[in-house]
Write a protein that holds these residues in place. Structure first.
Motif, PDB file in Angstrom:
ATOM      1  N   UNK A  82      19.209  31.913  -8.584  1.00 32.13           N
ATOM      2  CA  UNK A  82      19.265  33.187  -9.304  1.00 32.13           C
ATOM      3  C   UNK A  82      19.811  34.286  -8.403  1.00 32.13           C
ATOM      4  N   UNK A  83      20.602  35.174  -8.986  1.00 32.71           N
ATOM      5  CA  UNK A  83      21.107  36.351  -8.280  1.00 32.71           C
ATOM      6  C   UNK A  83      20.495  37.617  -8.844  1.00 32.71           C
ATOM      7  N   UNK A  84      20.489  38.680  -8.047  1.00 32.04           N
ATOM      8  CA  UNK A  84      19.946  39.970  -8.461  1.00 32.04           C
ATOM      9  C   UNK A  84      20.928  41.070  -8.092  1.00 32.04           C
ATOM     10  N   UNK A  85      21.190  41.961  -9.033  1.00 30.40           N
ATOM     11  CA  UNK A  85      22.022  43.148  -8.771  1.00 30.40           C
ATOM     12  C   UNK A  85      21.175  44.373  -9.072  1.00 30.40           C
ATOM     13  N   UNK A  86      21.095  45.277  -8.105  1.00 28.46           N
ATOM     14  CA  UNK A  86      20.219  46.433  -8.257  1.00 28.46           C
ATOM     15  C   UNK A  86      20.876  47.689  -7.713  1.00 28.46           C
ATOM     16  N   UNK A  87      20.170  48.804  -7.828  1.00 27.64           N
ATOM     17  CA  UNK A  87      20.656  50.091  -7.350  1.00 27.64           C
ATOM     18  C   UNK A  87      20.843  50.059  -5.833  1.00 27.64           C
ATOM     19  N   UNK A  88      21.883  50.702  -5.366  1.00 25.60           N
ATOM     20  CA  UNK A  88      22.176  50.751  -3.935  1.00 25.60           C
ATOM     21  C   UNK A  88      20.959  51.269  -3.158  1.00 25.60           C
ATOM     22  N   UNK A  89      20.544  50.485  -2.144  1.00 24.35           N
ATOM     23  CA  UNK A  89      19.401  50.867  -1.335  1.00 24.35           C
ATOM     24  C   UNK A  89      18.107  50.175  -1.721  1.00 24.35           C
ATOM     25  N   UNK A  90      18.131  49.345  -2.787  1.00 20.92           N
ATOM     26  CA  UNK A  90      16.882  48.754  -3.293  1.00 20.92           C
ATOM     27  C   UNK A  90      16.887  47.224  -3.290  1.00 20.92           C
ATOM     28  N   UNK A  91      17.800  46.592  -2.572  1.00 21.57           N
ATOM     29  CA  UNK A  91      17.891  45.128  -2.619  1.00 21.57           C
ATOM     30  C   UNK A  91      16.649  44.449  -2.038  1.00 21.57           C
ATOM     31  N   UNK A  92      15.980  45.107  -1.090  1.00 20.77           N
ATOM     32  CA  UNK A  92      14.837  44.476  -0.430  1.00 20.77           C
ATOM     33  C   UNK A  92      13.503  44.777  -1.106  1.00 20.77           C
ATOM     34  N   UNK A  93      13.541  45.567  -2.168  1.00 19.59           N
ATOM     35  CA  UNK A  93      12.295  45.883  -2.871  1.00 19.59           C
ATOM     36  C   UNK A  93      11.595  44.620  -3.343  1.00 19.59           C
ATOM     37  N   UNK A  94      12.357  43.627  -3.786  1.00 16.59           N
ATOM     38  CA  UNK A  94      11.764  42.390  -4.305  1.00 16.59           C
ATOM     39  C   UNK A  94      10.939  41.688  -3.232  1.00 16.59           C
ATOM     40  N   UNK A  95      11.360  41.792  -1.982  1.00 14.92           N
ATOM     41  CA  UNK A  95      10.655  41.114  -0.894  1.00 14.92           C
ATOM     42  C   UNK A  95       9.564  41.986  -0.280  1.00 14.92           C
ATOM     43  N   UNK A 117      16.977  34.744  -2.675  1.00 12.77           N
ATOM     44  CA  UNK A 117      17.211  34.981  -1.244  1.00 12.77           C
ATOM     45  C   UNK A 117      18.041  36.243  -1.022  1.00 12.77           C
ATOM     46  N   UNK A 118      17.961  36.788   0.183  1.00  8.98           N
ATOM     47  CA  UNK A 118      18.567  38.098   0.447  1.00  8.98           C
ATOM     48  C   UNK A 118      20.079  38.094   0.224  1.00  8.98           C
ATOM     49  N   UNK A 119      20.755  36.995   0.537  1.00  7.44           N
ATOM     50  CA  UNK A 119      22.216  36.977   0.380  1.00  7.44           C
ATOM     51  C   UNK A 119      22.646  36.983  -1.080  1.00  7.44           C
ATOM     52  N   UNK A 120      21.702  36.717  -1.996  1.00  4.96           N
ATOM     53  CA  UNK A 120      22.029  36.759  -3.429  1.00  4.96           C
ATOM     54  C   UNK A 120      21.472  38.017  -4.096  1.00  4.96           C
ATOM     55  N   UNK A 121      20.960  38.942  -3.286  1.00  2.22           N
ATOM     56  CA  UNK A 121      20.511  40.238  -3.800  1.00  2.22           C
ATOM     57  C   UNK A 121      21.569  41.273  -3.434  1.00  2.22           C
ATOM     58  N   UNK A 122      22.295  41.765  -4.432  1.00  3.75           N
ATOM     59  CA  UNK A 122      23.428  42.661  -4.208  1.00  3.75           C
ATOM     60  C   UNK A 122      23.136  44.056  -4.746  1.00  3.75           C
ATOM     61  N   UNK A 123      23.820  45.051  -4.167  1.00  7.33           N
ATOM     62  CA  UNK A 123      23.632  46.443  -4.559  1.00  7.33           C
ATOM     63  C   UNK A 123      24.931  47.014  -5.114  1.00  7.33           C
ATOM     64  N   UNK A 124      24.804  47.957  -6.043  1.00 10.81           N
ATOM     65  CA  UNK A 124      25.976  48.682  -6.558  1.00 10.81           C
ATOM     66  C   UNK A 124      25.648  50.171  -6.615  1.00 10.81           C
TER      67      UNK A 124
END
Length: 685
Positions: A82-95, A117-124
């Motif tokens: 699974x991948x995650x796309x979130x607001x810039x600055x918030x990719x590590x919130x999940x962890x 995993x962190x490499x599949x958590x992207x920011x926009x």
């Protein structure tokens, strides 16, 4: 005949309940679950069930199903990449999550693995403020590039969670359109569709869990649907949600996160309806199966609906019946810990290989093996003779455990029962004592394959004076599927202070939720006269971090609504926390609407009183280990199917039926009430 079928697929057995609308006939059936492909066991159980009543699959008018597929995939981490796309600055919130430890004093505690995993958590780049105004516009091209990057990385599902999208979902709606264009084969989940509520971490976790489970659930539902059609079944299938209601397969495939408590929830619904039937509204449900025990409290005939729960370490914001689960079931394995103490569970022998007495290769003693050795369970067979058991193997396993403990094998077997009883008592105290309820004020409803077997000793542990054992306890979760309605829940967070100024926002919020509910009613083809809406609002004192759900009276929103909410909140807060903070401002946080589509349900008629003599139901006498009586004592064994309304059984006694065994202790009596449920009480009552 118009048959209605409910199927509950558990970790050990798949339960089938068939109900004939025209005659009221109830037929139950059990087959072993098939963990490698649960749909195979379900199809087998349905085929055998309809064949047993001489019906054709095409004669089935309703099919309801409860499943553990989503739960097991989450527990065993068998979801998809699974991948995650979130607001810039918030990719590590999940962890990062919250600064809360599951166990305050356990320094060795391990957090569950992060599902993305962190490499599949992207920011926009994009940013909304708390009031929905745009601080940073959504950069569509950056999002498009992120989707392509995840596609190249081989993900099968994509979750999108932007800051404050629950206030204004425009950015996530744009993201969903781009996802459909760039990556149509992926399972897509945007957070405002699955959890349109505040608290960013919990909303993100919910969206990720939904995406992680989506393809797994979709494959399962597709496979099961194909099997049912191949059998010739034409009824529209429905799946249970964690909130106790059912939804169509299509919606369940889109929102698998709402099915993580699919199986246990219908048992609570079944117990609730039986309580209404016999006139006992205050209940504690005790559902003990092969792998786990689920407990819930029903005050006034209603189970509390939680808006958020942590399921196997993952926060989920979805409506769920307030059910507490512990790893204590018939298959729970007994072992000696590092301190030399006897422990039971949560590790389980499951359906395969199962308890030692099944003879399938397991050598570790389980709760079921202890009961077979004590002979509270039939020492030769289960399921009404369909499954042979090996008492010699169970006894050998208990002896291997007894030797290092320096205990007698019978005392060890009884010790296993005592330990698992203590585990289950702790679970019940969590949902009763810790929430301001005295379990002695409630009736224990025992069901599941092992619930009636352990209910009497559990009730003694908690000083509960009355036990209700349903007519078909082993398949009550399947029966509950025939007693529940279609249901969906809608929510929106709009923070305001309780007072006149809150009336307009409250009215607007509930109008929007009612509009969304109407769209769902139309999608499910629910007739206008079968539609019901129930409103609640989550409330708290300003500065608190936890809310309490308070019912909103029917009718127009006005000053009387505010008074009712204030009174309801004060009552709920005093019960939960023991005080009321007079004069402190109270906040309205999240508004909720429960939409129910009423459907025809199974109905039962009371039977004529046949008198107290139950001797006609005695089919054997068996020596049963009763520590209360000093060892093995002869116990009459009653055939549950031959018991009639009004019959009275005095303990010690055993009541056997295809789907469960009920133990009546020496100082107890069991009475068959008009709907053929058993009521166990102290013999002196």
């Amino acid at each position: 005949m118009a048959w209605r079928i409910g199927v509950d697929s558990g970790g050990t057995f798949t339960d089938v309940c068939l109900f004939d609308d025209s005659s009221g006939q109830v037929v139950v059936w059990k087959v072993s679950s098939t963990p490698d492909d649960p749909s195979r066991g379900i199809a087998q159980g349905v085929a055998e069930g309809v064949d047993r009543v001489g019906a054709a699959p095409g004669a089935v008018g309703y099919f309801g199903h409860g499943t553990t597929v989503a739960t097991n995939a989450l527990i065993q981490h068998r979801g998809v990449r699974t991948g995650l796309i979130t607001t810039e600055g918030f990719r590590d919130l999940l962890e990062i999550g919250r600064q809360k430890r599951p166990d305050l004093y356990d320094l060795q505690i391990e957090k569950p693995p992060t599902l993305v995993p962190r490499d599949l958590r992207l920011e926009v780049p994009e940013r909304l403020r708390h009031d929905g105004t745009v601080e940073i516009p959504f950069e569509a091209e950056a999002f498009r590039a992120a989707v392509r990057r995840l596609k190249d990385a081989g993900v099968q599902a994509v979750a999108v969670c932007f800051l404050y999208s629950f206030v204004r979902p425009a950015h996530e709606e744009d993201a969903a359109r781009i996802l459909a264009e760039e990556f149509p084969e992926a399972f897509a989940c945007v957070s405002h569709q699955v959890a349109p509520e505040f608290r960013e971490f919990e909303r993100m976790s919910t969206a990720v869990v939904n995406a992680y489970l989506g393809p797994v659930m979709r494959r399962y539902i597709t496979r099961l649907g194909d099997r049912l059609r191949e059998m010739g079944m034409t009824a529209t299938p429905h799946l249970t949600q964690s909130n106790g209601g059912v939804i169509g397969f299509d919606q369940a495939a889109r929102l698998p996160v709402r099915t993580v408590l699919s199986g246990p929830s219908t048992g609570v619904v079944g117990a609730q309806e039986i309580g209404k039937m016999v006139g006992i509204p205050d209940l504690i449900t005790f559902d003990m199966g092969g792998t786990s025990t689920d407990v819930a409290l029903l005050a006034g005939g209603t189970c509390r609906l939680a808006s958020e729960a942590v399921v196997h370490g993952y926060p989920i914001k979805a409506p769920m019946l307030d059910i507490h689960t512990v790893g204590a079931g018939g298959g729970s394995i007994a072992f000696i810990d590092n301190g030399g103490l006897l422990k039971v569970g949560p590790r389980s022998a499951g359906a395969d290989p199962g308890p030692v007495c099944y003879g399938r290769g397991n050598t570790e003693a389980t709760v079921t093996d202890a009961n077979v050795v004590l002979q509270t369970l039939n020492p030769t067979h289960l399921l009404g003779g369909r499954m042979a058991v090996r008492q010699d193997l169970a006894r050998a396993a208990i002896e291997r455990l007894a030797t290092p403990l320096g205990m007698d094998p019978m005392a060890t077997a009884q010790g296993i029962i005592s330990v698992v009883t203590a585990n289950m008592a702790r679970a019940i105290r969590v949902i009763s004592v810790q929430r301001g309820h005295d379990p002695r004020d409630y009736t224990l409803v025992a069901f599941g394959g092992a619930g009636p077997l352990h209910a009497a000793r559990l009730a003694k542990e908690l000083e509960i004076s009355r036990i209700l054992v349903p007519r078909t306890p082993g398949i009550l979760c399947a029966m509950g599927l025939l007693l529940t309605d279609l249901r969906a829940d809608f929510a929106t967070t709009r923070l305001s202070t309780l007072g006149q100024a809150a009336l307009a926002p409250m009215e607007a919020a509930f109008a929007d939720l009612a509009h969304r509910a109407d769209a769902w009613f139309a999608e499910e083809h629910i007739a206008p006269d079968a539609r019901r809406l129930t409103r609640t609002v989550d409330m708290r004192y300003a500065g608190q971090n936890y809310e309490l759900p308070i019912p909103v009276p029917e009718g127009p929103i006005g000053p009387a609504t505010l008074d009712a909410l204030a009174e309801g909140f004060a009552t709920a807060h005093r019960r939960m926390y023991g005080f009321v903070a007079e004069g402190e401002p109270v906040q309205l946080v999240t508004f909720r609407v429960e939409a129910a589509g009423l459907v025809p349900k199974a109905r039962f008629t009371p039977q004529e009183d046949a008198g107290p003599d139950a001797s006609a139901a005695i089919m054997a006498t068996r020596e049963v280990w009763m520590p209360e009586a000093g060892g093995f004592v002869p116990c009459p064994v009653y055939d549950r199917d031959r018991l009639r309304a009004g019959n009275v059984i005095r303990g010690p006694a055993i009541v056997e039926q295809m789907d469960a065994t009920t133990v009546v202790l020496p100082d107890m009596k069991a009475r068959v009430e008009p709907y053929l449920n058993l009521i166990l009480e102290a013999a002196s009552r």
